[in-house]
Motif scaffolding. Sequence first.
Motif, mmCIF file in Angstrom:
data_model
loop_
_atom_site.group_PDB
_atom_site.id
_atom_site.type_symbol
_atom_site.label_atom_id
_atom_site.label_comp_id
_atom_site.label_asym_id
_atom_site.label_seq_id
_atom_site.Cartn_x
_atom_site.Cartn_y
_atom_site.Cartn_z
ATOM 1 N N UNK A 33 -1.596 12.260 -4.037
ATOM 2 C CA UNK A 33 -2.729 11.904 -3.180
ATOM 3 C C UNK A 33 -2.556 10.449 -2.747
ATOM 4 N N UNK A 34 -3.369 10.013 -1.810
ATOM 5 C CA UNK A 34 -3.321 8.620 -1.380
ATOM 6 C C UNK A 34 -3.882 7.732 -2.500
ATOM 7 N N UNK A 35 -3.625 6.433 -2.407
ATOM 8 C CA UNK A 35 -3.982 5.536 -3.499
ATOM 9 C C UNK A 35 -5.443 5.648 -3.943
ATOM 10 N N UNK A 36 -5.649 5.923 -5.176
ATOM 11 C CA UNK A 36 -6.980 5.979 -5.803
ATOM 12 C C UNK A 36 -7.867 7.095 -5.267
ATOM 13 N N UNK A 37 -7.282 8.071 -4.564
ATOM 14 C CA UNK A 37 -8.094 9.185 -4.062
ATOM 15 C C UNK A 37 -8.266 10.210 -5.183
ATOM 16 N N UNK A 184 9.198 -2.675 7.163
ATOM 17 C CA UNK A 184 9.541 -1.763 8.254
ATOM 18 C C UNK A 184 9.949 -0.443 7.611
ATOM 19 N N UNK A 185 9.212 0.597 7.932
ATOM 20 C CA UNK A 185 9.441 1.893 7.284
ATOM 21 C C UNK A 185 10.874 2.378 7.481
ATOM 22 N N UNK A 226 1.136 2.293 4.470
ATOM 23 C CA UNK A 226 0.413 3.492 4.914
ATOM 24 C C UNK A 226 1.396 4.530 5.434
ATOM 25 N N UNK A 227 2.329 4.073 6.222
ATOM 26 C CA UNK A 227 3.260 5.009 6.846
ATOM 27 C C UNK A 227 4.273 5.557 5.845
ATOM 28 N N UNK A 288 -4.433 -0.821 -2.669
ATOM 29 C CA UNK A 288 -5.162 0.105 -1.804
ATOM 30 C C UNK A 288 -4.236 0.724 -0.767
ATOM 31 N N UNK A 289 -3.130 0.041 -0.451
ATOM 32 C CA UNK A 289 -2.173 0.572 0.517
ATOM 33 C C UNK A 289 -1.117 1.450 -0.138
ATOM 34 N N UNK A 290 -1.070 1.465 -1.450
ATOM 35 C CA UNK A 290 -0.126 2.395 -2.063
ATOM 36 C C UNK A 290 0.889 1.818 -3.028
ATOM 37 N N UNK A 291 0.779 0.555 -3.398
ATOM 38 C CA UNK A 291 1.718 0.031 -4.389
ATOM 39 C C UNK A 291 1.477 0.705 -5.737
#
Lengths: 313, 449, 707
Positions: A33-37, A184-185, A226-227, A288-291
Amino acid sequence: MPFTGKSGKFSAKINTVTVGTGDKAITIGGENVLPFYTFDDAIANAPKVGIEITDGGMDNEPECVKKYYEGCSTAVDMAKKAATFEGVDFLSIRLEGGDPNGENKPTEELVQILKDIADAVDLPLVVCGCKNVEKDGELLDKASSALAGKNVIVLSAREEDYKTIGASAGLAYKQIVGAESAVDINLAKQLNVLLTQLGVNGQSIVMNVGSAAAGYGFEYVVSTMDRVKAAALSQSDATLQMPIITPVASEVWGVKEAMASEADMPEWGSLEERAVDMEIETAAAVLASGSNAVILRHPESVKTISQLIKELV
Amino acid sequence: MALKGLDIFKLSPKKNCKECGSPTCMAFSMKVAQGSASIDACPYFSEDAKAALNEATAPPMKTIKVGAGDKEMSLGGETVLFRHEKTFVSRTRYAVSLCNCMDDAAIEAKLASIPQVDYERIGERMYVEMIYVNYSADAGVEKYLEIVKKAAALDRVLILGCEDPEVAKQALALVKDSKPVLNGANASNYEAMNAVAQEAGVALGVQGADINELYDTVAALEKLGNKNLLIDAGTASIKDAFATAVQFRRAAIKDGNRTCGYPSIVRADRLAHGNAHLQAALLSLFTMKYGSIVVVDEMTYAEALPLYGLRQNLFTDPQKPMKVEPGIYPLNGADKDSICVTTVDFALTYFVVSGELERSGVPCNLIINDAGGLSVLTSWAAGKFSANTIAKFFEEQDIAGKVNSRKLVIPGKVAVLKGELEAKLPGWEIIIAPNEAVQLVKFMKDLTA
Amino acid sequence: MTLFDVVFSGNDTVYGLTESAINDAIAKYGADKAVAFPDTAYSLPCYYAVTGTKVGNLGELKEALGVVKTLMTREQKLNDAFMSGVATALCAEFIEVLKYIDGAAPYEAPCYGHLGDPVIRELGVPLVTGDIPGVAVILGAAPTAEEGVALVKSYQAQGILVTLVGGIIDQCEELGYKTGANVRVIPLGKEVTSVIHAVSVAIRAALIFGNIKPGDAAGLMDYTMKRVPAFVNAFAPLDAVIVACGAGAIALGFPVITNEETFKVPKSLIVQKDVSKFNATSLEARDIKIKITNIDIPVAFASAFEGEIIRRGDMQVEFDGSRVDCFELVTTKDMAEVEDHKIEVIGPDLDGFEVGTKHSIAYVVEVAGKRMQSDFEPVIERKFHSYLNCVEGMMHTGQRDMIRIRVSKETFNAGFRLKHLGEVLYAKVKSEFAAVVDKCQVMIYTDDAMCTKLRHELATPVFDKRDERLDTLTDEGVDVYYSCIMCQAFSPSHVCVVTPERLGLCGAVSWLDAKATNELDPQGPCQVITKERVIDERIGEYEDVNEAVKKFSQGALEDVSLYSIIEKPMTSCGCFECICGIEPLSNGVCIANREYAGMTPIGMTFPELASMTGGGVQTPGFMGHGKHFISSKKFMKAEGGVKRIVWMPKELKEQVAERLNATAKELYGIDNFTDMIGDETVAEDPETLLAFLEEKGHPALSMEPMM
């Protein structure tokens, strides 16, 4: 009629990576899931918080951090002390003294410090180079060798030196390779592909996709993370499913807000508070962005972010 | 899915009458699609077409306007969940909370502290834009109204945190013209609160014991015809507040559930339980995801500096980089004789370069060119950072008159400009800097050693 | 005797020796006696890697020999010979391990014998990174000691790791040549069986760095073949044992080069009578490329000098293609025709010219490579400008036969001569285009007559041919297109599909550029897109293109057409040179270029158009594109092509007029089409434009309605 929202649970998940050995080993990643979801699904492994010290020991620390290490004289003393701070999951040692444009300490000296620290503490370790490509090639190679069997994260392999670091840390000594790219993704993805082509197991890679202090082009960091998470989870892109580790400390302690003296900026108030809040707010934002892991410097930031994570997971 | 400009154009009168202010119907249609013009500006769209378009182009999340006059601000109105998809349009606003339960000295101290954080960053005024005035029945109505008046005097947008419709009514009687928010509707009082809010013409904040009760109360208020609402993410726990903020936003934007499509209020002051550092973490967390208003106990410079920077970063248009004002920036106590360093006006470039120059400790005049807010290589490629534009800028700004030094350091990435610049700026010595800003510290030290 | 027979007999000999050696040892120590190499976790590394079995004592060793025997089949087939070669190597390992019984130290300086795991890890990292570009195993004695040492020295200079077995060790000692692991010249042992210690390095590299599972013999051989750049140089005379060992080396993918006239196996067993050419032959056979790290010139080379201008007064000499015959050219040759790093100057050098004079120059960079294609020639050539400008005191402008070069007095006085120009080109081409250029030589001509002749006979035809190729390259004529995602940093969902007739919208990436980018950097921003499954020919929509676009945009874009601006148009990043948009009144499109600041008849300026069209979002009716695309036959082909163009800024119109008129003439038979197209001097609003178009009889007015 109760609230009904579509679940944001994904069929793909982030790789699980274990760092360190023994009881204190930590595991990051594994979430789908996304961070903390947590309302979509349980977070497999809570993000982890590391504290950073450097080879320079006390000399390198700002005054407001020094006081927490009272009585320490060497990096090893500091490592032992840092391991006792509340919320510390792992220890990060930045070998900035190796920089040829700075102190240019010999590799042997730095590797010895690492070895001494590894002998003194049982926390999982992250080894960060001095950022100079040539020196890091040698330094991180020797560090990987010296810490063989400790299952440490080696930060970092970049596009310029991924072969050396990947071959040494990832292949020869079976450490975890930290793949560093510049917000950069596509660069992040490319580096992961190159490392796996070299033979490094994708499950032994963590990414540092780049960071910035809050306010300093942080939008690029947010969008990149995010990406990356979107590609990893919704597109099941295996080349981006590596957990993310973000060295926040090395970004925030160099910006004006965390450095300008109280004499220069009287209206800004306490320098320590400014530095701590800069570190906390940046860390909260990258989480919050996913680290999946952050590296911080001030014990109070570590404690606070650790508490935030506990509250959220 | 928003309508494409071409679809709107097909329904347009195609008269090019210019009455809407756009030169052509095509241009107007594109603006409507982009959200920068309202369909109502055209007198000739058929009512059917308008209705169809309004329905199709209505954003999934309401834009709620609060505050009056030059303090008016928009909340919500977002169309995406991630900033890379499009732009976040309404930045998070921060409120400092007051309560009539506090003692007088504490209230005065807080009122005095609120205006202290007030500064400018890249053309944006950074200050506490809202004050949350909480009502506690134990402390009495009189005192509450007193505080509301005092808070109003600070000229910020107020949020009246009050669950008692009668008290709310009295408070609104004092300040309703400044369009505050009334936060306090819940499952048991919403009808009365709705009446008070509607009468005063203010936005109403809705609370719930959990996400389901919250949702039901919003739905009930919508049934009463009130769509001027905000969602209070709750104070039960950080985890629940985060879940509410995220799930409401996601349901609105991704699933098109309009009942969820309202801006949110996050009570970080309550969630942090007096832990100032945790509060700082919450400010950051809810700025990222998805607080429209975040309420805190206090706002110090320590909290504000990273926070407002973060907000400025997040709420930029991904395609329009932030610009700094072109001109001369003396660093490290530079004077007229200090060496000159030049680069572009892209905010990120400016921050990185000025940061490294400051770290070098070498006094220098940083000359920021007008390069359209683009990075060094991009502006160079676009012809906005060339020997010509630099020379022109130097002339316009009379750099040579303002600075005595005739040494100019240019970015390593545009080393190619050296020869031409020497020709265009006679008398100046052009020095090539390294390619990366991090190398500047050593470079500047060596240069002036 | 066939080659197979030689291998079999050598194998039999070694097997016999091994059998008796093991039996003797068992007789002496008993079957339980431990056997092991020092400092390794891999037991007998070669045997362990091939079979997955660890050998711990003499009894197990004897069993292992039984397993080896099963490899020794005797059909006259290649596989039998290879397996016998492997068996020979394993026997050698057994013989060697016996020497280490009881912790003995069987080797003494300068020989190393077995190399421990830490050495492998240490050498393995530079091997994997390519810092050690290859491993040479030199076997036997060279015809003379001098030749042998010269060969060792040549490899050492290239960074290649050299291992020595047999007579060559004595030859090095004889001439006092320094050896040792620290100088990466490692004498293993004087008996032929010690060659196994070199094999052991390769095999443990596969286990450690290749994650090869012990026992996975096929995976092992695949790894050593592809990833361990080793080769063998075996000096005459070759006996059957050496040939059998050689077969083992070949089985692992290591070619053997010898100076003995013997059997030849293409690419594997190569006869090179001239020992001085062993180096070149070996490198070519094993496909080893030597990294160029420094450029050997007497002045500095850095991007800081790129913008340097050399004024007439500071100039030593000038070459000027606008006055005399000059040109620069990259041309592809066969491998045999190119001698790597040859630089030849034909005609007077810089010191043969008077100060401040003007002359002819022509330099031809001749390249060869297995993956070289003539389409890369212009891509490489275009880089010369930046390479030469990076030389301190050198200024280069123009391209092809319109180049101008100035060399400063200072640089000349520092000793810079024309061969240094060759050094720069050689070093940069070899390092930056290593993926496609294996060999490179530079021919520099300053003789006036030669320059004139070559310009007309060599260069002009090549340039003409390239132009023709560009003109005749069509979307239909190629099998694949390329993606370009260089702009995703700021336009995350944007993907350019680059086709021969539709270059990237920035105008900077042509199909050939994208192709070269892909070849040079296979993981980079340009990826191959196939176009096999057509959905709609008219608008240019393909299933495979859609899949690629979806993948590269991380799912943000579902489908695009290549040739329509109304149906699923391609997205724009923000770098577009131009934007075209529908002008409904005249049933056509207006095009605005970035430089144009005024209003367009659409009612929007370029920045306004840009804000709606950019960001990787599909905006039907509007599209960003390159200037060059305006005259393409594929320009909005689905809507009728270039005759839809009703307006563009005057300056842009002038830039594209010649090619656009040619396209309009070819497609529709319209002469001077651009005269019918409006510009800002005619109209900036749709009504005036329409009147103009009616007056001119613009074809768009009578076409199908666009919407």
